[in-house]
Scaffold this active site. Structure first.
Site, mmCIF file in Angstrom:
data_model
loop_
_atom_site.group_PDB
_atom_site.id
_atom_site.type_symbol
_atom_site.label_atom_id
_atom_site.label_comp_id
_atom_site.label_asym_id
_atom_site.label_seq_id
_atom_site.Cartn_x
_atom_site.Cartn_y
_atom_site.Cartn_z
ATOM 1 N N HIS A 6 38.036 30.855 49.163
ATOM 2 C CA HIS A 6 39.242 30.729 48.330
ATOM 3 C C HIS A 6 40.339 30.136 49.215
ATOM 4 O O HIS A 6 40.426 30.466 50.401
ATOM 5 C CB HIS A 6 39.736 32.106 47.854
ATOM 6 C CG HIS A 6 39.062 32.656 46.635
ATOM 7 N ND1 HIS A 6 38.750 33.993 46.498
ATOM 8 C CD2 HIS A 6 38.669 32.057 45.474
ATOM 9 C CE1 HIS A 6 38.183 34.188 45.302
ATOM 10 N NE2 HIS A 6 38.115 33.027 44.678
ATOM 11 N N CYS A 22 44.854 38.838 48.727
ATOM 12 C CA CYS A 22 43.898 38.909 47.619
ATOM 13 C C CYS A 22 44.194 40.111 46.722
ATOM 14 O O CYS A 22 43.778 40.134 45.564
ATOM 15 C CB CYS A 22 42.472 39.102 48.130
ATOM 16 S SG CYS A 22 41.878 37.837 49.223
HETATM 17 N N1 ARG Z 1 34.625 39.880 46.456
HETATM 18 C C1 ARG Z 1 35.655 39.052 45.888
HETATM 19 C C2 ARG Z 1 35.060 37.708 45.512
HETATM 20 O O1 ARG Z 1 34.202 37.235 46.233
HETATM 21 C C3 ARG Z 1 36.803 38.892 46.853
HETATM 22 C C4 ARG Z 1 37.952 38.133 46.246
HETATM 23 C C5 ARG Z 1 39.033 37.819 47.237
HETATM 24 N N2 ARG Z 1 40.150 37.252 46.587
HETATM 25 C C6 ARG Z 1 40.868 36.236 47.045
HETATM 26 N N3 ARG Z 1 41.936 35.902 46.391
HETATM 27 N N4 ARG Z 1 40.538 35.548 48.103
HETATM 28 O O2 ARG Z 1 35.431 37.111 44.527
#
Ligand code: ARG
Length: 293
Positions: free
Chosen positions: A183, A279
């Protein structure tokens, strides 16, 4: 692509508020139940619920000192709902709700959409074919400038056209090439006062050039791999405060030189799921908490 799939549900006008607002979700049902990023691979059921609850509460308390925090109810069976950065992207009372790439998270969409509708936001849904994972992959510059948007792992580049259309903003697409930084908010953080904190190796060369064309060299805070894997870029910046998982002394000093105060947090349990401070929150415009009908 066509914009006819955009469905506007409800509208409300933003009102001014002195403190920024954020959305969080309790980790009551948080767990590492499946593997959709490399951090989760060796961590299935390895997070301690008690430690996660305490770490989340600590972040909530620290953020509440400097911002308004609103909560959405967690839902059983949706262990990643705690990562509200992926609820969607909001600006000026309009929310584009996430359209998750992985089926494991798609059940969250309805709950987030309903919450935004009940709070009076204009809710826009994107088709499943153009996945978009909200503020995880789209970050507004804090002092003017473009909307930075990541693609290549979760969000599609096509979804960026919708962002540009909905807010009538320039969108700069950044290509994420390292699966650990899946992300945009795991490797890139626009900061106040025209600064940016980023991990260059997470991007292709053209994307690094786009970042460096916008931010002059003295405004760039380049993060080492050692800090990047501690989720240093996954930072919440409110005025001059930066809430972030524990980072190196060197990076803390660099941020101090730039007049930021680092508030270090322990977020080990959430790192096991591939997330940290940023996050766990989603930025919201201050809104009237009532619906229009
Ligand atoms: N386990 C989640 C996923 O893989 C973690 C999300 C993390 N969120 C972020 N905004 N980077 O989607």
């Amino acid at each position: 692509m066509s914009t006819q799939s955009i469905e506007i549900v409800r509208t409300i006008s933003p009102v001014a508020s002195p403190r920024p607002s954020y959305l969080m979700c309790s980790p009551r049902f948080f767990d590492v139940n499946y593997v959709i990023n490399p951090w989760m691979a060796d961590n299935v059921h390895a997070a301690s619920p008690e430690r996660a609850a305490a770490q989340w509460q600590h972040l909530h308390n620290a953020l509440s000192e400097i911002a308004d925090v609103t909560l959405i109810d967690p839902q059983p069976g949706l262990p990643d709902m705690v990562f509200t950065a992926n609820a969607g992207l909001e600006r000026n009372g309009i929310v584009i709700v996430s359209s998750f790439f992985h089926s494991e998270r798609q059940g969250e969409e309805l709950h987030f959409a309903r919450w935004f509708e009940e709070c009076g936001y204009t809710v826009i849904r994107l088709p499943q074919s153009t996945s978009f994972e909200g503020e995880g992959d789209a970050l507004f510059s804090l002092n003017g400038g473009p909307l930075w948007a990541g693609y290549g792992r979760r969000s599609t580049k096509e979804s960026h056209l919708q962002l540009a259309h909905v807010w009538n903003v320039e969108v700069v697409s950044l290509h994420l090439i390292d699966p650990r930084f899946y992300h945009l908010d795991t490797c890139f953080a626009p900061l106040n006062d025209g600064y940016v904190m980023y991990y260059p190796a997470a991007f292709d060369a053209a994307s690094v050039s786009s970042i460096e064309a916008f931010y002059p060299v003295h405004k760039r805070i380049v993060v080492s791999e050692a800090d990047a894997v501690r989720f240093a870029c996954n930072a919440i910046n409110v005025d001059r405060s930066i809430l972030v998982n524990e980072i190196s002394r060197e990076l803390t000093e660099r941020l101090k030189e730039a007049n930021f105060t680092v508030i270090p947090l322990q977020l080990s349990e959430f790192l096991k799921a591939g997330g940290a401070a940023k996050c766990l929150v989603m930025r919201l415009s201050p809104l009237l908490k009532q619906t229009t009908n």
